[in-house]
Design an enzyme around this catalytic site. Structure first.
Site, PDB file in Angstrom:
ATOM      1  N   TYR A 129       0.870  -1.181   0.000  1.00  0.00           N
ATOM      2  CA  TYR A 129       0.000   0.000   0.000  1.00  0.00           C
ATOM      3  C   TYR A 129       0.904   1.227   0.000  1.00  0.00           C
ATOM      4  O   TYR A 129       2.019   1.182  -0.518  1.00  0.00           O
ATOM      5  CB  TYR A 129      -0.914  -0.146   1.241  1.00  0.00           C
ATOM      6  CG  TYR A 129      -1.981   0.887   1.389  1.00  0.00           C
ATOM      7  CD1 TYR A 129      -2.960   1.051   0.407  1.00  0.00           C
ATOM      8  CD2 TYR A 129      -2.036   1.698   2.515  1.00  0.00           C
ATOM      9  CE1 TYR A 129      -3.953   2.005   0.547  1.00  0.00           C
ATOM     10  CE2 TYR A 129      -3.034   2.649   2.667  1.00  0.00           C
ATOM     11  CZ  TYR A 129      -3.981   2.800   1.677  1.00  0.00           C
ATOM     12  OH  TYR A 129      -4.970   3.741   1.825  1.00  0.00           O
ATOM     13  N   LYS A 216      -6.082  -1.024  -2.685  1.00  0.00           N
ATOM     14  CA  LYS A 216      -7.187  -0.677  -1.774  1.00  0.00           C
ATOM     15  C   LYS A 216      -8.037  -1.927  -1.529  1.00  0.00           C
ATOM     16  O   LYS A 216      -8.512  -2.159  -0.418  1.00  0.00           O
ATOM     17  CB  LYS A 216      -8.043   0.437  -2.371  1.00  0.00           C
ATOM     18  CG  LYS A 216      -7.340   1.781  -2.444  1.00  0.00           C
ATOM     19  CD  LYS A 216      -7.603   2.633  -1.211  1.00  0.00           C
ATOM     20  CE  LYS A 216      -6.738   3.881  -1.201  1.00  0.00           C
ATOM     21  NZ  LYS A 216      -6.882   4.704   0.002  1.00  0.00           N
TER      22      LYS A 216
HETATM   23  O1  LMR Z   1      -3.892   5.689  -0.671  1.00  0.00           O
HETATM   24  C1  LMR Z   1      -3.560   6.188   0.406  1.00  0.00           C
HETATM   25  O2  LMR Z   1      -2.544   5.895   1.026  1.00  0.00           O
HETATM   26  C2  LMR Z   1      -4.457   7.201   1.049  1.00  0.00           C
HETATM   27  C3  LMR Z   1      -5.194   8.051   0.128  1.00  0.00           C
HETATM   28  O3  LMR Z   1      -6.288   7.451  -0.452  1.00  0.00           O
HETATM   29  C4  LMR Z   1      -4.365   8.826  -0.838  1.00  0.00           C
HETATM   30  O4  LMR Z   1      -4.868   9.077  -1.948  1.00  0.00           O
HETATM   31  O5  LMR Z   1      -3.267   9.226  -0.485  1.00  0.00           O
HETATM   32 MN    MN Z   2      -6.618   8.018  -2.475  1.00  0.00          MN
END
Ligand code: LMR
Ligand code: MN
Ligand code: NAD
Length: 618
Positions: A129, A216
């Site tokens: 992530y 996600k």
């Molecule tokens: O994706 C992430 O880490 C959080 C958020 O949705 C973002 O766009 O930064």
């Molecule tokens: Mn985001």
């Protein structure tokens, strides 16, 4: 050799379990029972390696499914397989190669992938992530190995329905569909969709945006136990305005400038209407759309079960962290003077959510609540005279021009910049959602720290390199008085002899999985503001800082699954209270008329990384 009688036996099991599967839809099951519900498959031999468990196939399964010649002799437990995979992962020399390794593992053996993610969540979240996903998105076409998820491309839109139906039947074919579903249209719980115009803080990424949807999606499984086979990650390829991608001969998306206006709206609408028909029980998560479209689409589709994560998820996690921070500082929400730097989707989503908090929790009027904010964007402080240059979502927060006429200004007079805003407003809260790396300078933070005992500083831009201030600096420049939370992960900061400060990761990943799970379990008609607020209050109540002022403002993201049980329960209860829930079973449980307490029921519905028994069918 497998005897015909053992095949016959499995067929008998198959017919009994069909009845069991049907009854599960209305009867909650325990976590253990859930993992014993067989995967029914008619595949044999190498074809079954696509329902893979590698060395994890048992002796008996190898016999029944004709797998013996396809595998080395020894049978390995999932734990042993996880050890091998983790050792291989550690040998990958960079974050991007680690990300690629994890992506391949997910393709090869989903259960094993989730097992090692779960076992090493803290370490691996930053790979899969934020921030690792940013590099993977940006390098998508160069690193591509095989397609994952659903690619809906503007020029192919005439067959969009068939494309989505293709995914539906693909889900059914994998045989690892929900353990409690018999209805083919009930095969998808969740659609995660991006048009990739504003990925994290790295902008338009075209087709590479699929990786943000798949990342996600993985967090939904890790964080809230949503069955990964019931999630459809999607990229809507509407072209790209990223010229770097155009000139890349390996770019895999549709090479033309972004479709906008009516054609874009029709394309998105076609997608949403098809999803509603083909996946009537699915909620829709919008991710990383450009701000103008993000707000418009959120308003347009507010009557269906959808939410925008960058606006609503981010607003919710920021408000939860702020509620925890003011408990530590001993102030009230309505006492705060809040400066938001970067008035885009995330910044305005945060302002809207805190505004709701001020109205609901402290009884302020909308006008009074709006006055607590000073928002600074590229053209400086948002003021009323900016008129048409203000975006719709920014309008409520524009300051009257008279307010600044008496301000002392140190910077140039063309606009009103962050430093002057901080000097004159003396904010108690400073939030960064600007994508402007290291924008919160030493001078700025020291200035803020002069006027407030516990400055609340949330540099929330992602990925790590774009964060507005390193938490270690924010603490050093305020003699460790600051209460800090960031969007990307940061290590703890030493704040004195044997003492360290844990920086909360204020990332929407701490709340969106549970928000989605709650909405799915309730089969909520919409995802309402009151459901969001219920999630916020629940998350805030789990703050470690409530019992120890030096602890993190929010629970550790690595604990997200436990957090999600409470947050999803709060969301479900609110959906029922508002009359928004449609799932009879869940409603009964909330009303205390079901066989299980709500929290236990939620746990029982979470997907776990275990090998479920395989069952041969014709
Ligand atoms: O994706 C992430 O880490 C959080 C958020 O949705 C973002 O766009 O930064
Ligand atoms: Mn985001
Ligand atoms: N922590 C989280 O959970 C979370 C969630 C969503 C977004 N974010 C992060 O927030 C950042 C913004 O995301 P977004 O979706 O709101 O993007 P966005 O493009 O909608 O908003 C960014 C805003 O910042 C403004 N901006 C850019 N440079 C600036 C500068 N130098 N000075 C002042 N303003 C400037 C832009 O004009 C725009 O209005 C990204 O880095 C994203 O990763 C974090």
């Amino acid at each position: 050799m497998i005897s015909t009688s053992s095949i016959a036996r499995t067929r008998v099991i198959a017919s009994t379990s069909r009845t069991q599967i049907r009854s599960l839809a209305s009867k909650p099951i325990t976590a253990n029972e859930k993992n014993l519900v067989p995967i029914r498959t008619n595949l044999r031999g190498s074809a079954l390696l696509n329902t893979p468990r590698g060395a994890g196939f048992s002796r008996e399964e190898r016999q029944i499914f004709g797998l013996e010649g396809f595998l080395p002799y020894d049978v390995h437990s999932l734990e042993k397989q996880a050890l091998r995979a983790y050792n291989q992962l550690l040998k990958q020399p960079s974050v991007i190669l680690k990300h690629a390794f994890l992506a391949s593992l997910r393709d090869q053996n989903q259960v094993l992938f989730y097992k090692i993610m779960q076992d090493h969540l803290k370490e691996l979240l930053g790979v899969l992530y934020t921030p690792g996903a940013a590099e993977a998105v940006a390098n998508y076409s160069n690193l591509f190995r095989r397609p994952v998820g659903c690619y809906i491309s503007f020029p192919n839109q005439d067959s969009m329905r068939a494309q989505l139906e293709g995914h539906l039947s693909d889900v059914n074919r994998t045989a690892d569909v929900a353990y409690d579903s018999n209805n083919p249209h009930d095969a998808i719980d969740l659609v995660v969709v991006t048009d990739a115009e504003a990925i994290l803080g790295i902008g338009d990424q075209g087709v590479g945006g699929i990786t943000i949807s798949t990342s996600k999606a993985a967090l939904y499984t890790l964080g809230a136990g949503i069955n990964p086979n019931r999630i459809l990650p999607v990229v809507l390829d509407c072209g790209t305005d990223n010229h770097g991608l155009f000139s890349d001969s390996l770019y895999m998306g549709w090479k033309r400038t972004r479709i906008r206006g009516k054609n874009y709206d029709k394309f998105v609408d076609r997608f949403i209407q098809n999803c509603r028909e083909l996946f009537p029980n699915a909620i829709i998560h919008f991710e990383d759309f450009g701000m103008a479209n993000a707000y418009r689409l959120m308003e347009k589709y507010k009557d269906i079960p959808m939410f925008n994560d960058d606006i609503q998820g981010t607003g919710a996690v920021a408000l939860a962290a702020l509620i925890a921070a003011i408990k530590v500082s001993g102030a009230r929400l309505s006492d705060q003077r809040i400066v938001i730097y970067g008035a885009g989707s995330a910044g305005m989503g945060i302002a809207d959510q805190i505004k709701d908090g001020l109205m609901i929790l402290e009884g302020l009027s909308e006008e009074e609540a709006s006055r607590r904010f000073w928002c600074v964007d590229r053209n400086g402080l948002l003021v009323e005279s900016m008129g048409n240059n203000l975006r719709h979502a920014q309008l409520p927060y524009a300051r009257p021009d008279e307010e600044i006429t008496h301000w002392e200004k140190t910077e140039d007079n063309e606009g009103t910049w962050l430093m002057d805003v901080v000097k004159n407003v003396k904010p108690t809260v400073l939030i960064g959602t600007s994508t402007h790396s290291r924008a919160f300078s030493e001078e700025l933070i020291r200035e803020m720290g002069k006027h407030v005992e516990r400055p609340i500083i949330f540099p929330m831009s992602n990925p790590t390199a774009l964060c507005e201030v390193d938490p270690a600096d924010a603490l050093a420049w305020t003699e460790n008085r600051a209460l800090v939370a960031t969007g990307s992960p940061f290590p703890p900061v030493q704040i004195g002899e044997g003492k360290s400060y844990t920086v909360a990761q204020t990332n929407n990943a701490l709340i969106y999985p549970a928000l989605g799970l709650g909405a799915i379990l309730a089969r909520s008609r919409t995802i309402s503001n009151s459901m969001l607020m219920a999630g916020v209050n629940s998350l805030a109540s789990l703050s470690p800082a409530l019992s120890n002022p030096e602890a993190s403002l929010l629970p550790d993201l690595a604990d997200v699954r436990n957090v999600s049980v409470d947050v999803a329960a709060a969301v479900v209860r609110q959906a029922v209270e508002d009359g928004n829930a449609q799932d009879e079973n869940t409603i009964k449980i909330v009303k205390g008329k079901g066989p299980l307490p709500l929290e236990e029921y939620i746990r029982s519905r979470m997907w776990d990384s275990v090998y479920r028994p395989l069952e041969l069918v014709d």
